[in-house]
Design an enzyme around this catalytic site. Structure first.
Site, PDB file in Angstrom:
ATOM      1  N   PRO A   2      79.632  89.255  57.478  1.00  0.00           N
ATOM      2  CA  PRO A   2      81.086  89.129  57.503  1.00  0.00           C
ATOM      3  C   PRO A   2      81.750  90.448  57.086  1.00  0.00           C
ATOM      4  CG  PRO A   2      80.095  87.248  56.409  1.00  0.00           C
ATOM      5  CD  PRO A   2      79.001  88.248  56.615  1.00  0.00           C
ATOM      6  N   GLU A   3      82.759  90.857  57.828  1.00  0.00           N
ATOM      7  CA  GLU A   3      83.496  92.070  57.501  1.00  0.00           C
ATOM      8  C   GLU A   3      84.842  91.678  56.916  1.00  0.00           C
ATOM      9  OE1 GLU A   3      83.421  94.933  60.701  1.00  0.00           O
ATOM     10  OE2 GLU A   3      81.438  94.284  61.353  1.00  0.00           O
ATOM     11  N   HIS A  93      69.870  74.962  51.860  1.00  0.00           N
ATOM     12  CA  HIS A  93      70.329  76.335  51.691  1.00  0.00           C
ATOM     13  C   HIS A  93      71.540  76.455  50.768  1.00  0.00           C
ATOM     14  CE1 HIS A  93      67.442  77.715  54.598  1.00  0.00           C
ATOM     15  NE2 HIS A  93      67.937  76.942  55.542  1.00  0.00           N
ATOM     16  N   ARG A 112      69.787  83.355  53.988  1.00  0.00           N
ATOM     17  CA  ARG A 112      68.923  84.497  53.651  1.00  0.00           C
ATOM     18  C   ARG A 112      68.872  84.803  52.160  1.00  0.00           C
ATOM     19  NH1 ARG A 112      69.227  89.017  58.430  1.00  0.00           N
ATOM     20  NH2 ARG A 112      69.359  87.600  60.205  1.00  0.00           N
TER      21      ARG A 112
END
Length: 277
Positions: A2-3, A93, A112
């Site tokens: 994400p930016e 997760h 991740r």
């Protein structure tokens, strides 16, 4: 990853969902996400009883402002926040859960497990790592043309590498750098110190314009980005070069090509973005 527009969209969405909720407890299922304090029990103790007053952002970092504590969170590649009822099962997760006194939970999911969380006494977060290392973002009044041009004049790096450097300008990542360079008609392999003042002005404006449009569209959905309500960003419909290799440039008809610049996949129109000025 994400930016800035995606993180800003998450910030705006979460503000609608969780402001003024009070933490009753915190559950940590993956200790490595907790960076300060590193002891999850201490992390939990700092937050118990705190009420969430605001959510800020610097670059790609979210800053949760509680009564006395600031929580700095980076989503990294796959991190996501979402509000849920406490009775719902925990997915595999979900690694951190902030339990609220009203029976809802703010859950942090991260496939991740690369995300990070730091706690600071309120007001101290900007004086320490990781935020102290960041430059201004494209919306910051400190991101002036003079500041930007001076930074460019001090380095022989490619302009794309400089734009990706979070200590120069915070929040820009691969997608929006490619798009801003295209809109400014600058090749990503141009040497930064050779960029003229007029070109720097054009690039600064293009960066802000690109980011603004992306925020209004809720960000860009590439692979798995969702906002805090599980909704996808729509700016991918506005992309001009990123992910468009072998398709024709919408302005000149030249096929978009993909290069590797500073180790990153980079998309460029050879006609609109000449390598020399």
């Amino acid at each position: 990853m994400p930016e800035l527009p995606e993180v800003e969209t998450v910030r705006q969405t979460l503000k609608q969902l969780v402001l003024n909720k009070q933490i009753s407890d915190v559950s940590v299922f993956w200790d490595n996400i907790i960076k300060r304090p590193q002891d999850p029990v201490e992390f939990k103790g700092w937050l118990q009883g705190q009420r969430l007053r605001d959510i800020d952002r610097k670059g790609k970092f979210l800053i949760f402002q509680f009564d006395d504590i600031s929580l700095v969170s980076h989503l990294r590649m796959e991190g996501k926040f979402g509000l849920y009822d406490s009775g719902l099962p925990k997915p595999k997760h979900t690694h951190v859960i902030f339990h609220f006194t009203d029976g809802t939970e703010l859950r942090y999911d991260d496939v991740r497990k690369f995300g990070t969380m730091h706690l600071f006494e309120k007001g101290q977060e900007l004086k320490h790592k990781p935020l102290v290392l960041l430059g201004p973002d494209p919306f910051d009044p400190l991101f002036t043309l003079e500041y930007f041009y001076e930074k460019l004049q001090k380095t022989n790096r490619h302009i794309k590498s400089v734009l990706l450097d979070q200590s120069v300008v915070a929040g820009l990542g691969n997608i929006y750098v490619d798009e801003a360079l295209y809109r400014a008609r600058l090749h990503p392999e141009r040497i930064a110190k050779e960029i003229t003042f007029e070109e720097a002005s054009r690039l600064k404006e293009a960066s802000a314009e690109t980011i603004n449009k992306a925020v209004k569209q809720g960000g860009t959905t590439i692979r798995s980005y969702l906002n805090g309500q599980g909704e996808m960003g729509m700016f991918q419909q506005e992309l001009k070069v990123y992910g468009k290799e072998d398709t024709d440039c919408t302005d000149c008809g030249t096929p978009i090509v993909k290069l590797k610049v500073s180790g990153r996949g980079t998309h460029v129109c050879p006609h609109c973005q000449p390598v020399t000025h």
